[in-house]
Design a protein around this motif. Structure first.
Motif, mmCIF file in Angstrom:
data_model
loop_
_atom_site.group_PDB
_atom_site.id
_atom_site.type_symbol
_atom_site.label_atom_id
_atom_site.label_comp_id
_atom_site.label_asym_id
_atom_site.label_seq_id
_atom_site.Cartn_x
_atom_site.Cartn_y
_atom_site.Cartn_z
ATOM 1 N N VAL A 94 31.928 -5.858 50.735
ATOM 2 C CA VAL A 94 31.813 -4.984 51.903
ATOM 3 C C VAL A 94 30.578 -5.342 52.725
ATOM 4 C CG1 VAL A 94 31.386 -2.611 52.632
ATOM 5 C CG2 VAL A 94 33.087 -3.082 50.877
ATOM 6 N N GLU A 95 30.807 -5.636 53.991
ATOM 7 C CA GLU A 95 29.702 -5.897 54.917
ATOM 8 C C GLU A 95 29.851 -4.959 56.094
ATOM 9 O OE1 GLU A 95 28.627 -9.807 55.727
ATOM 10 O OE2 GLU A 95 28.763 -10.351 53.602
ATOM 11 N N VAL A 96 28.725 -4.395 56.521
ATOM 12 C CA VAL A 96 28.731 -3.499 57.675
ATOM 13 C C VAL A 96 27.585 -3.892 58.593
ATOM 14 C CG1 VAL A 96 28.346 -1.127 58.462
ATOM 15 C CG2 VAL A 96 29.788 -1.543 56.478
ATOM 16 N N THR A 97 27.907 -4.035 59.872
ATOM 17 C CA THR A 97 26.888 -4.325 60.883
ATOM 18 C C THR A 97 26.916 -3.184 61.890
ATOM 19 O OG1 THR A 97 27.301 -6.666 60.568
ATOM 20 C CG2 THR A 97 26.109 -6.041 62.552
ATOM 21 N N LEU A 107 24.927 -3.616 55.307
ATOM 22 C CA LEU A 107 25.426 -3.925 53.963
ATOM 23 C C LEU A 107 25.808 -5.399 53.919
ATOM 24 C CD1 LEU A 107 27.731 -0.845 53.268
ATOM 25 C CD2 LEU A 107 25.402 -1.217 52.459
ATOM 26 N N LEU A 108 25.388 -6.078 52.844
ATOM 27 C CA LEU A 108 25.631 -7.507 52.740
ATOM 28 C C LEU A 108 26.406 -7.803 51.468
ATOM 29 C CD1 LEU A 108 22.185 -7.112 53.402
ATOM 30 C CD2 LEU A 108 22.878 -9.196 54.557
ATOM 31 N N GLY A 109 27.717 -7.770 51.553
ATOM 32 C CA GLY A 109 28.552 -8.149 50.415
ATOM 33 C C GLY A 109 28.415 -7.234 49.226
ATOM 34 N N VAL A 110 28.726 -5.967 49.409
ATOM 35 C CA VAL A 110 28.605 -5.007 48.309
ATOM 36 C C VAL A 110 29.936 -4.934 47.555
ATOM 37 C CG1 VAL A 110 28.282 -2.562 47.757
ATOM 38 C CG2 VAL A 110 26.835 -3.661 49.474
ATOM 39 N N ASP A 111 29.866 -5.035 46.228
ATOM 40 C CA ASP A 111 31.039 -4.830 45.372
ATOM 41 C C ASP A 111 30.817 -3.557 44.570
ATOM 42 O OD1 ASP A 111 32.541 -7.380 45.750
ATOM 43 O OD2 ASP A 111 30.642 -8.208 45.033
ATOM 44 N N GLY A 119 20.539 -3.252 51.285
ATOM 45 C CA GLY A 119 21.941 -3.524 51.576
ATOM 46 C C GLY A 119 22.682 -4.315 50.517
ATOM 47 N N ARG A 120 22.073 -4.504 49.326
ATOM 48 C CA ARG A 120 22.762 -5.192 48.232
ATOM 49 C C ARG A 120 22.683 -4.337 46.972
ATOM 50 N NH1 ARG A 120 22.948 -10.726 49.823
ATOM 51 N NH2 ARG A 120 21.286 -11.187 51.293
ATOM 52 N N VAL A 121 23.658 -4.570 46.078
ATOM 53 C CA VAL A 121 23.621 -3.876 44.784
ATOM 54 C C VAL A 121 22.631 -4.616 43.894
ATOM 55 C CG1 VAL A 121 24.940 -3.247 42.739
ATOM 56 C CG2 VAL A 121 25.993 -3.082 45.004
#
Lengths: 274, 306
Positions: free
Chosen positions: A20-23, A30-34, A223-225
C-alpha cells in the motif's frame, strides 16, 4: 455473532493489504505497507504522530486513494462490492459543527448507510436505540451532538459504527483526550465484539487500557512497517497499567520558558554578546 | 385590508401564478440550502446563480439564431444546463483539491457574469434584457415558466427528501461516508445538481443575484432554534414559504420589487429571531466540558502529607 458467520469468513483474512502506497498533496505518506489481519484478531497500530497510522487506516477503508497496492476487506477487494455492511469505522473525532444541529439518532442512523444502501433499512429506529444504549447513551437520543461533551460525542461515534453490527471494527485513537468512563466503554465494546468473533484494528498512542486485549502490534515509522508481532510489553515494575509512580524520583525539569529559567539564563544574559 | 381585497388579489391570474411560484421556491430552496449550509457551501448557490446568467444569455443567443419568438424562450433551459454543468465542475474542482472551494466559487462568480453580459450583446440584446433575470420578475411568470418550475421543484423535492439520510451523511462527515463505501462523489454531484436546479427554479422569483438568499437565510433562521437536522429542514422550508408569500403579498399593494422584498423580509426575520433567541431557547444543560483523564493532575492535601 453466529458460528456459521465465522465459518464463512473463517479461512479468509479480515484485512489483507499488500504494497500500500499513499501520496497526499505530493508527499509520500505510506511506502509499501503490508498488513494482514486474520479474522478474529485484535491488532494495535502503533507509531508516533505523523508515522502514517491514520492514513493507513483511511487507505484500508477507501477514504483516501491508494497510489499503489491492493486491499482486501473480509475477502473482497476494496471498492463498491466490499462488504461494507460488516465493517465499522470510528474516526478520531466528530467533525466540527457547521451550525446545523444533528441529534444523536440522526448521526447514528447515518451509520446504517453503506455501499449501495443509500436509505436506512426498516426498523432502523430500534437498531439506532440499541446501539446508543450499548454505549451508555440511552436517554440522549434527541440531544444535538453539538451540545455534547467530547466523551459523549465519541460514544455516539462508536454507536454509529456498532449499529451495523460489524465483523471488522476499525478505531482511530479511541482513547486520546477521552474521559475515563468513555475509555472503559471503548474497551468493553472491543472486548465484547472480540468475544463474538469480530476482528478489531485499533490505532493507539500507547496500549493503555486496551493492553489486555491486544494480540498483535504493527508499528509504523516514517510510512513503513518497522515491527509486526507481539505487542511491546512494558518492562516489569515500570509503566504497566496498574503501576503507579509513587516512588520519590525528582520532578521533571521545568519547561524551558518562564521564570524558572532565571537562574540559568542570568549569567548568560550578563555576558557580552560575541 | 378588507376580505374583498384579498379575494380580488387571489382571483388575479397573474397573482395566482406568482403565489404558486413563491410557494414552490419558498418550500424547495431551503431544503437544498440545509444540506449546503451543513456542507459549509452556503455560497455555492451564488456561484451557480452567476453561471446561470451565462446560460440565460446562451439560451437567448440560440433563440435568436433559431428565430424563436420570444427570443428568450430558451432562457430557462439555457440556465438549467449552465447551472448544472457549473455546479458539477465546482464539485469536481473542490474534490480534486487543486483549487480551494472559495477560489473556485470566485472564478465562477466573475466568469458567469462576464460571460452573460458578453453573450447577451452577441445575441442582439442589451444588459437591460438581463435585469429581469438578475433581480427577478415574478409578475411576468408565464404558464410555461410555471410548468418548468413545478417539474423542477418536484424533482428537487423527490430526490432531496428521498436521499436525505445519504445526503446528510456525506454533508455531515464526508470521510466517514467514504469509509462506509458510499458513492460520495455521486452524492456530492447529486446535491450540486439539486442546488443548480433550485437556482433556476428560484431565478424568476428573486433573481439570480439574490437566489442564494432564499436557499440560505431560512436555514439560518431555522438553525437558531431547531435542535435536529430534520427539524431545521422543515422549519427552514416553512419559513421560506412564509417570507415568500408575505413578501409577494406586500408587493401587491405597494410598488416595491418582489425579489428584494422577500429577501429583506427574510433577513429582518433572522434579525428578530436571533435577537429573541436568548430569551426563547431552552437553556443548554450545564456540563463540565473538561474530561476526566486517567493522567489527570491529583493535588495532595497538605494535611495528608507526612
Amino acid at each position: 455473532m453466529s458460528a456459521d458467520r465465522t465459518d464463512a469468513t473463517g479461512p479468509t483474512n479480515a484485512v489483507e493489504a499488500h504494497g500500500v502506497e499513499v501520496t497526499l498533496g505530493g508527499s509520500r505518506i505510506l511506502l509499501g505497507v503490508d498488513v494482514v489481519v486474520p479474522a478474529g484478531e485484535v491488532v494495535a497500530l502503533l507509531g508516533t504522530n505523523g508515522s502514517g497510522k491514520s492514513t493507513l487506516v483511511r487507505a484500508l477503508l477507501g477514504a483516501v486513494p491508494l497510489s499503489a497496492g491492493t486491499v482486501h476487506l473480509l475477502g473482497e477487494p476494496l471498492g463498491p462490492r466490499a462488504p461494507w455492511s460488516r465493517i465499522g469505522y470510528v474516526p478520531q473525532r466528530m467533525p466540527a459543527s457547521s451550525g446545523v444541529s444533528a441529534t444523536a439518532v440522526e448521526v447514528v442512523a447515518s451509520g446504517l448507510l453503506h455501499g449501495r444502501a443509500l436509505r436506512p433499512p426498516r426498523g432502523w429506529r430500534t437498531r439506532v436505540r440499541a446501539a446508543l444504549d450499548a454505549v451508555g447513551m440511552a436517554g440522549h437520543e434527541r440531544r444535538p451532538v453539538q451540545e455534547m461533551s467530547g466523551g459523549q460525542q465519541q460514544r455516539v461515534l462508536i454507536a454509529r459504527a456498532l449499529v451495523r453490527e460489524p465483523e471488522l471494527l476499525v478505531l482511530d485513537e479511541p482513547t486520546s483526550g477521552i474521559d475515563v468512563p468513555t475509555q472503559a466503554t471503548f474497551v468493553d465494546t472491543v472486548a465484547r465484539l472480540h468475544g463474538q468473533g469480530a476482528t478489531v484494528v485499533v490505532i493507539l498512542h500507547e496500549l493503555g487500557p486496551f493492553e489486555p486485549l491486544i494480540q498483535r502490534a504493527v508499528v509504523l515509522r516514517h510510512g513503513r512497517v518497522v515491527h509486526d508481532g507481539l505487542p511491546p510489553r512494558p518492562r516489569l515494575d515500570h509503566a504497566g497499567a496498574t503501576h503507579h509512580h509513587e516512588h520519590a524520583h525528582h520532578d521533571p525539569d521545568p519547561p524551558p520558558t518562564g521564570p524558572a529559567l532565571g537562574p540559568t539564563l542570568g549569567p548568560t544574559l550578563g555576558m557580552e554578546a560575541p | 385590508m378588507s376580505w374583498d381585497a384579498v379575494v380580488e388579489m387571489l382571483s388575479s391570474p397573474l397573482m395566482q401564478r406568482a403565489l404558486l411560484a413563491a410557494i414552490l421556491v419558498g418550500a424547495t430552496a431551503p431544503i437544498v440550502g440545509t444540506f449546503l449550509v451543513q456542507r459549509r457551501m452556503a455560497l455555492m448557490g451564488d456561484g451557480i446563480g452567476h453561471v446561470a446568467l451565462t446560460g440565460v444569455a446562451l439560451g437567448w443567443l440560440i433563440g435568436t439564431w433559431a428565430d424563436l419568438v420570444p427570443q428568450d424562450t430558451l432562457a430557462i433551459p439555457g440556465a438549467v444546463v449552465a447551472a448544472v454543468v457549473g455546479s458539477i465542475v465546482i464539485e469536481l474542482v473542490r474534490e480534486r483539491g487543486r483549487t480551494s472551494g472559495d477560489l473556485a466559487l470566485a472564478l465562477m462568480f466573475y466568469g458567469g457574469i462576464a460571460g452573460g453580459v458578453l453573450l447577451i450583446k452577441v445575441a442582439g440584446g442589451t444588459n437591460a434584457s438581463l435585469v429581469s433575470y438578475l433581480f427577478g420578475s415574478i409578475s411576468t411568470v408565464s404558464t410555461t415558466d410555471l410548468w418548468w418550475m413545478v417539474a423542477l421543484a418536484a424533482l428537487v423535492l423527490v430526490v432531496g427528501i428521498g436521499l436525505r439520510v445519504a445526503l446528510f451523511t456525506v454533508s455531515h462527515d464526508e470521510e466517514f461516508a467514504r469509509a462506509s463505501g458510499l458513492p460520495t462523489r455521486w452524492l456530492a454531484i447529486t446535491l450540486a445538481t439539486l442546488a443548480a436546479l433550485t437556482v433556476t427554479v428560484a431565478m424568476r422569483v428573486v433573481g439570480l443575484l439574490l437566489v442564494s438568499a432564499i436557499m440560505i437565510v431560512p436555514v439560518a433562521i431555522a438553525q437558531l432554534y431547531a435542535r435536529s437536522f430534520g427539524r431545521t429542514m422543515v422549519a427552514a422550508s416553512v419559513t421560506g414559504v412564509s417570507v415568500s408569500v408575505v413578501g409577494l403579498v406586500l408587493t401587491y399593494w405597494n410598488d416595491i420589487p418582489p425579489g428584494a422584498t422577500i429577501v429583506v423580509l427574510a433577513i429582518a426575520v433572522y434579525a428578530v429571531a436571533a435577537g429573541l433567541r436568548p430569551a426563547l431557547r431552552r437553556p443548554v444543560p450545564a456540563h463540565d466540558p473538561h474530561p476526566d483523564l486517567p493522567d489527570d493532575v491529583v493535588l495532595a492535601r497538605e494535611d495528608t502529607r507526612d
